[in-house]
Design an enzyme around this catalytic site. Structure first.
Site, PDB file in Angstrom:
ATOM      1  N   TRP A  74       0.866  -1.276  -0.088  1.00 33.53           N
ATOM      2  CA  TRP A  74       0.047  -0.018   0.083  1.00 33.53           C
ATOM      3  C   TRP A  74       0.819   1.299  -0.068  1.00 33.53           C
ATOM      4  CZ3 TRP A  74      -4.601  -0.922   4.064  1.00 33.53           C
ATOM      5  CH2 TRP A  74      -5.243  -2.046   3.563  1.00 33.53           C
ATOM      6  N   HIS A 132      12.755  -2.003  -0.615  1.00 38.67           N
ATOM      7  CA  HIS A 132      12.030  -1.358  -1.649  1.00 38.67           C
ATOM      8  C   HIS A 132      12.784  -0.358  -2.354  1.00 38.67           C
ATOM      9  CE1 HIS A 132       8.929   0.507  -4.057  1.00 38.67           C
ATOM     10  NE2 HIS A 132       8.414  -0.790  -4.026  1.00 38.67           N
ATOM     11  N   GLU A 183      11.618  -5.892  -8.766  1.00 41.32           N
ATOM     12  CA  GLU A 183      10.753  -4.674  -9.009  1.00 41.32           C
ATOM     13  C   GLU A 183      11.767  -3.973 -10.005  1.00 41.32           C
ATOM     14  OE1 GLU A 183       7.243  -4.342  -6.248  1.00 41.32           O
ATOM     15  OE2 GLU A 183       8.824  -3.285  -5.656  1.00 41.32           O
ATOM     16  N   GLY A 231       1.590  -2.385  -6.276  1.00 40.17           N
ATOM     17  CA  GLY A 231       1.357  -0.935  -5.488  1.00 40.17           C
ATOM     18  C   GLY A 231      -0.031  -0.684  -5.812  1.00 40.17           C
ATOM     19  N   GLY A 232       0.051   0.458  -6.958  1.00 40.07           N
ATOM     20  CA  GLY A 232      -1.268   1.179  -7.142  1.00 40.07           C
ATOM     21  C   GLY A 232      -2.523   0.397  -7.209  1.00 40.07           C
TER      22      GLY A 232
HETATM   23  P1  13P Z   1       2.977  -0.241  -8.845  1.00 38.26           P
HETATM   24  O1  13P Z   1       2.304  -1.338  -8.939  1.00 38.26           O
HETATM   25  O2  13P Z   1       2.285   1.152  -8.236  1.00 38.26           O
HETATM   26  O3  13P Z   1       3.770   0.041 -10.346  1.00 38.26           O
HETATM   27  O4  13P Z   1       4.142  -0.223  -7.640  1.00 38.26           O
HETATM   28  C1  13P Z   1       4.973  -1.478  -7.493  1.00 38.26           C
HETATM   29  C2  13P Z   1       5.740  -1.568  -6.347  1.00 38.26           C
HETATM   30  O5  13P Z   1       6.594  -0.741  -6.054  1.00 38.26           O
HETATM   31  C3  13P Z   1       5.171  -2.581  -5.241  1.00 38.26           C
HETATM   32  O6  13P Z   1       6.218  -2.621  -4.303  1.00 38.26           O
END
Ligand code: 13P
Length: 250
Positions: A10, A94, A166, A233-234
């Site tokens: 989140w 992260h 990521e 994330g989003g």
């Molecule tokens: P998004 O899915 O918003 O691109 O973010 C990915 C993320 O950093 C998950 O840790």
């Protein structure tokens, strides 16, 4: 193929009340999945989310922890504090923490070790920037992050870790790695782990993809041979979008 591990990150979103709403919506939407569902929420939401998810299939994680058990570290949270609450997972390293808060492979290792010692399961993030990819340095960067960031990690410890690949250029940008780009990078990372821990341990290791993963592209990514799940994330901030990703791989 293994069942998938789908984790929401989140980030710095959702007040306590908003967290309550999102989790309440999410619980019925993901209750019948064979995949593992995790939500990694802000510290201030942990207690609320832990209470609401008790007895459900949703697991709870934090987004960082310090490596000391206690002490004069203003603003930090220790692994013991998280473990005592009943938190199960913790995101470590992260790219946003590496970029904005000075996280290095060395501090990632310290935090991972401390989290494991407290009984938490770390979700350790790695990934190259756009400049590094354009300069042909992707494999070099991933090798360094795995070599340095997992330096003293034992095979037993590795079995309690999830890795999230990521690529920084795909995070929050709407630009997703293609299925092949993500799978190739993850297969490469698995190879680096295999050289140190053996093929069996590397095969058993869960390596997620993260970076603009959403309900439209999740099925393709999760069908790839080396992608064991997602760190989202989003799209994890909207219950039906996150649930669609959870169900994208049957
Ligand atoms: P998004 O899915 O918003 O691109 O973010 C990915 C993320 O950093 C998950 O840790």
């Amino acid at each position: 193929m293994k069942n998938k591990i789908i984790a929401g990150n989140w980030k710095m979103n959702k007040t306590r009340l908003q967290a309550e709403q999102l989790i309440t919506q999410l619980i019925p939407l993901v209750q019948d999945t064979a995949n593992t569902v995790i939500v990694c929420v802000p510290f201030t939401d942990l207690q609320t989310v832990l209470a609401l998810t008790k007895g459900t299939n949703i697991h709870v994680g934090a987004q960082n922890c310090h490596w000391k058990e206690s002490g004069a570290y203003t603003g930090e949270i220790s692994p013991a504090m998280l473990a005592e609450l009943g938190v199960e997972y913790v995101v470590i390293g992260h790219s946003e923490r590496r970029t904005y808060f000075g996280e290095t492979d060395q501090t990632v290792l310290l935090r991972t070790k401390a989290a494991l010692a407290a009984g938490l399961k770390p979700i350790v993030c790695i990934g190259e920037t756009l400049a590094e990819r354009n300069d042909g340095l992707t494999e070099q960067v991933l090798t360094r992050q795995v070599t340095e960031g997992f330096k003293d990690i034992t095979a037993d410890e590795l079995s309690r870790i999830i890795v999230a690949y990521e690529p920084v250029w795909a995070i929050g940008t709407g630009v997703t790695a293609t299925d092949d780009q993500a799978n190739d990078a993850i297969a490469f990372v698995r190879g680096v782990f295999a050289r140190k821990y053996g093929a069996q341990a590397a095969d058993a290791l869960y390596i997620q993809y993260g970076g603009s993963m959403n309900d439209a592209n999740a099925a393709g990514l999760l069908a790839m041979s080396d992608i064991d799940g997602g760190l989202i994330g989003g799209a994890s901030l909207v219950a039906d979008k996150f649930a669609a990703i959870v169900h994208a791989s049957k």
